[in-house]
Design a protein around this motif. Structure first.
Motif, PDB file in Angstrom:
ATOM      1  N   GLU A  86       3.755   5.811  -5.445  1.00  0.00           N
ATOM      2  CA  GLU A  86       3.828   5.896  -6.908  1.00  0.00           C
ATOM      3  C   GLU A  86       2.714   6.786  -7.464  1.00  0.00           C
ATOM      4  O   GLU A  86       2.947   7.620  -8.338  1.00  0.00           O
ATOM      5  CB  GLU A  86       3.734   4.498  -7.516  1.00  0.00           C
ATOM      6  N   ALA A  87       1.496   6.613  -6.924  1.00  0.00           N
ATOM      7  CA  ALA A  87       0.366   7.427  -7.392  1.00  0.00           C
ATOM      8  C   ALA A  87       0.580   8.907  -7.042  1.00  0.00           C
ATOM      9  O   ALA A  87       0.266   9.795  -7.840  1.00  0.00           O
ATOM     10  CB  ALA A  87      -0.934   6.919  -6.781  1.00  0.00           C
ATOM     11  N   ALA A  88       1.137   9.175  -5.854  1.00  0.00           N
ATOM     12  CA  ALA A  88       1.390  10.561  -5.449  1.00  0.00           C
ATOM     13  C   ALA A  88       2.451  11.186  -6.364  1.00  0.00           C
ATOM     14  O   ALA A  88       2.321  12.344  -6.764  1.00  0.00           O
ATOM     15  CB  ALA A  88       1.842  10.614  -3.991  1.00  0.00           C
ATOM     16  N   ARG A  89       3.483  10.429  -6.689  1.00  0.00           N
ATOM     17  CA  ARG A  89       4.527  10.952  -7.562  1.00  0.00           C
ATOM     18  C   ARG A  89       3.964  11.288  -8.939  1.00  0.00           C
ATOM     19  O   ARG A  89       4.214  12.363  -9.490  1.00  0.00           O
ATOM     20  CB  ARG A  89       5.676   9.948  -7.703  1.00  0.00           C
TER      21      ARG A  89
ATOM     22  N   HIS B  76      -5.593   8.491 -13.133  1.00  0.00           N
ATOM     23  CA  HIS B  76      -6.085   9.495 -14.082  1.00  0.00           C
ATOM     24  C   HIS B  76      -7.595   9.441 -14.219  1.00  0.00           C
ATOM     25  O   HIS B  76      -8.138   9.939 -15.177  1.00  0.00           O
ATOM     26  CB  HIS B  76      -5.444   9.348 -15.469  1.00  0.00           C
ATOM     27  N   ALA B  77      -8.277   8.830 -13.222  1.00  0.00           N
ATOM     28  CA  ALA B  77      -9.735   8.810 -13.257  1.00  0.00           C
ATOM     29  C   ALA B  77     -10.240  10.220 -13.001  1.00  0.00           C
ATOM     30  O   ALA B  77      -9.584  11.030 -12.355  1.00  0.00           O
ATOM     31  CB  ALA B  77     -10.280   7.858 -12.197  1.00  0.00           C
ATOM     32  N   GLU B  78     -11.433  10.521 -13.508  1.00  0.00           N
ATOM     33  CA  GLU B  78     -12.016  11.848 -13.283  1.00  0.00           C
ATOM     34  C   GLU B  78     -12.271  11.993 -11.786  1.00  0.00           C
ATOM     35  O   GLU B  78     -12.819  11.116 -11.150  1.00  0.00           O
ATOM     36  CB  GLU B  78     -13.317  11.976 -14.063  1.00  0.00           C
TER      37      GLU B  78
ATOM     38  N   LEU C 236       0.836  -1.205   0.000  1.00  0.00           N
ATOM     39  CA  LEU C 236       0.000   0.000   0.000  1.00  0.00           C
ATOM     40  C   LEU C 236       0.868   1.250   0.000  1.00  0.00           C
ATOM     41  O   LEU C 236       0.593   2.204  -0.727  1.00  0.00           O
ATOM     42  CB  LEU C 236      -0.942   0.011   1.203  1.00  0.00           C
ATOM     43  N   ALA C 237       1.933   1.258   0.805  1.00  0.00           N
ATOM     44  CA  ALA C 237       2.830   2.421   0.845  1.00  0.00           C
ATOM     45  C   ALA C 237       3.461   2.647  -0.521  1.00  0.00           C
ATOM     46  O   ALA C 237       3.565   3.791  -0.989  1.00  0.00           O
ATOM     47  CB  ALA C 237       3.915   2.213   1.905  1.00  0.00           C
ATOM     48  N   SER C 238       3.834   1.571  -1.188  1.00  0.00           N
ATOM     49  CA  SER C 238       4.424   1.685  -2.526  1.00  0.00           C
ATOM     50  C   SER C 238       3.400   2.224  -3.525  1.00  0.00           C
ATOM     51  O   SER C 238       3.717   3.085  -4.356  1.00  0.00           O
ATOM     52  CB  SER C 238       4.937   0.318  -2.965  1.00  0.00           C
TER      53      SER C 238
ATOM     54  N   GLY D  88      -4.847   3.302  -4.879  1.00  0.00           N
ATOM     55  CA  GLY D  88      -4.852   2.217  -5.842  1.00  0.00           C
ATOM     56  C   GLY D  88      -6.189   1.525  -5.992  1.00  0.00           C
ATOM     57  O   GLY D  88      -6.276   0.465  -6.607  1.00  0.00           O
ATOM     58  N   ILE D  89      -7.246   2.109  -5.436  1.00  0.00           N
ATOM     59  CA  ILE D  89      -8.578   1.504  -5.534  1.00  0.00           C
ATOM     60  C   ILE D  89      -9.213   1.852  -6.869  1.00  0.00           C
ATOM     61  O   ILE D  89      -9.798   0.999  -7.530  1.00  0.00           O
ATOM     62  CB  ILE D  89      -9.476   1.975  -4.364  1.00  0.00           C
TER      63      ILE D  89
END
Length: 162
Positions: A52-55, A115-117, A46-48, A110-111
């Motif tokens: 990654e999503a935050a970056r 790039h979802a609206e 989850l941390a990874s 990650g759910i």
């Protein structure tokens, strides 16, 4: 001659617990919590994912790690650890991250697909948010008190009208 009983006080601020209780507390303090390995693996994944999503969201927004850290109220080093997947943000920090990065919290965890609206995605004019000078100015303005902000607004209006 009267006997005087000497009572030794504990200078460390003990609450009067027995010697056995203090020894037990010292032993337990050195033990690592018994978190099951499966839970540790899930937290690491989850941390990874969050990092990654935050970056990606930060890069998409054209912000630096320092910009995001200032917006969410953490040290740049702490935000860097979160982005590298070495640290999980708390729930309030995750919410502030999603607002600062204009990303859905589900996307960060990650759910939802990336790039979802998002309800947080707003069109920001490029001339307002993309320049380093503008970001520095906004960071400086955030540190001002209300009367100082009013004064800066008057100065800006005078410059624009001139």
């Amino acid at each position: 001659m009267r006997k005087v009983r000497v009572v030794r006080s504990n200078l460390k601020g003990s609450t009067g617990s027995s010697l056995a209780e203090r020894r037990r507390a010292r032993r337990n303090k050195n033990k690592v919590s018994a978190v099951p390995p499966a839970v540790r693996r899930m937290e690491k994944k989850l941390a990874s994912t969050v990092g990654e999503a935050a970056r990606l969201a930060r890069m998409r927004a054209g912000l630096t790690q320092s910009d995001v850290a200032a917006r969410i109220g953490v040290a740049p080093e702490v935000y860097g650890r979160m982005e590298r997947g070495k640290m999980l943000p708390s729930v309030p920090t995750l919410l502030r991250m999603s607002l600062a990065l204009r990303a859905n919290p589900d996307e960060l965890m990650g759910i939802a697909p990336r790039h979802a609206e998002s309800a947080y995605a707003e069109d920001v004019p490029s001339e307002l948010d993309n320049t380093p000078d503008m970001r520095r100015l906004v960071r400086s303005l955030r540190r001002l008190q209300r009367p100082q902000i009013k004064l800066m607004n008057l100065v800006a209006a005078a410059i624009i009208d001139h």
